[in-house]
Scaffold this motif. Structure first.
Motif, short mmCIF file in Angstrom:
data_model
loop_
_atom_site.label_atom_id
_atom_site.label_comp_id
_atom_site.label_asym_id
_atom_site.label_seq_id
_atom_site.Cartn_x
_atom_site.Cartn_y
_atom_site.Cartn_z
N ASN A 28 0.82 -1.22 0.00
CA ASN A 28 0.00 0.00 0.00
C ASN A 28 0.85 1.27 0.00
N VAL A 29 1.94 1.26 0.76
CA VAL A 29 2.83 2.42 0.78
C VAL A 29 3.47 2.60 -0.60
N LEU A 30 3.85 1.50 -1.24
CA LEU A 30 4.41 1.60 -2.59
C LEU A 30 3.39 2.17 -3.57
N SER A 31 2.12 1.83 -3.38
CA SER A 31 1.09 2.31 -4.31
C SER A 31 0.85 3.81 -4.19
N VAL A 32 1.06 4.40 -3.01
CA VAL A 32 0.87 5.85 -2.85
C VAL A 32 2.16 6.64 -3.04
N ASN A 33 3.26 5.93 -3.28
CA ASN A 33 4.56 6.56 -3.53
C ASN A 33 5.14 6.02 -4.84
N ILE A 49 8.68 10.08 2.32
CA ILE A 49 7.73 9.02 1.99
C ILE A 49 6.39 9.33 2.64
N GLU A 50 5.33 9.17 1.87
CA GLU A 50 3.97 9.33 2.40
C GLU A 50 3.55 8.01 3.04
N LEU A 51 3.17 8.06 4.31
CA LEU A 51 2.69 6.88 5.03
C LEU A 51 1.20 7.09 5.33
N PRO A 52 0.34 6.49 4.49
CA PRO A 52 -1.10 6.69 4.68
C PRO A 52 -1.60 6.01 5.94
N GLU A 53 -2.71 6.50 6.44
CA GLU A 53 -3.36 5.85 7.58
C GLU A 53 -4.27 4.77 7.04
#
Length: 69
Positions: A28-33, A49-53
């Motif tokens: 999921n982190v790879l998908s938003v970055n 790096i963006e770490l989504p909740e």
């Protein structure tokens, strides 16, 4: 939330610190970055790096399998 990498950081390690053990969090982190996987296993220092909740209930682990009662 955002995280700035330090020398020697790995994405799986960062995700474990923030979310606990789960391969899905790394994906999921790879998908938003986009492009983050380009850096390989060891990330350069200073990368933001963006770490989504995540909804914790959506990612609950199933009950463990008990081999012996």
């Amino acid at each position: 939330m955002q995280y700035r990498t330090q020398e020697g950081d790995r994405l799986d390690q960062i995700c474990t610190w923030f979310y606990g053990l789960s391969r899905q969090h790394v994906e999921n982190v790879l998908s938003v970055n986009p492009g983050l996987s380009y850096y390989g296993p060891r990330l350069p220092s200073g990368l933001l790096i963006e770490l989504p909740e995540f909804d914790s209930k959506a990612h609950d682990h199933p009950s463990p399998i008990r081999l012996w009662d």
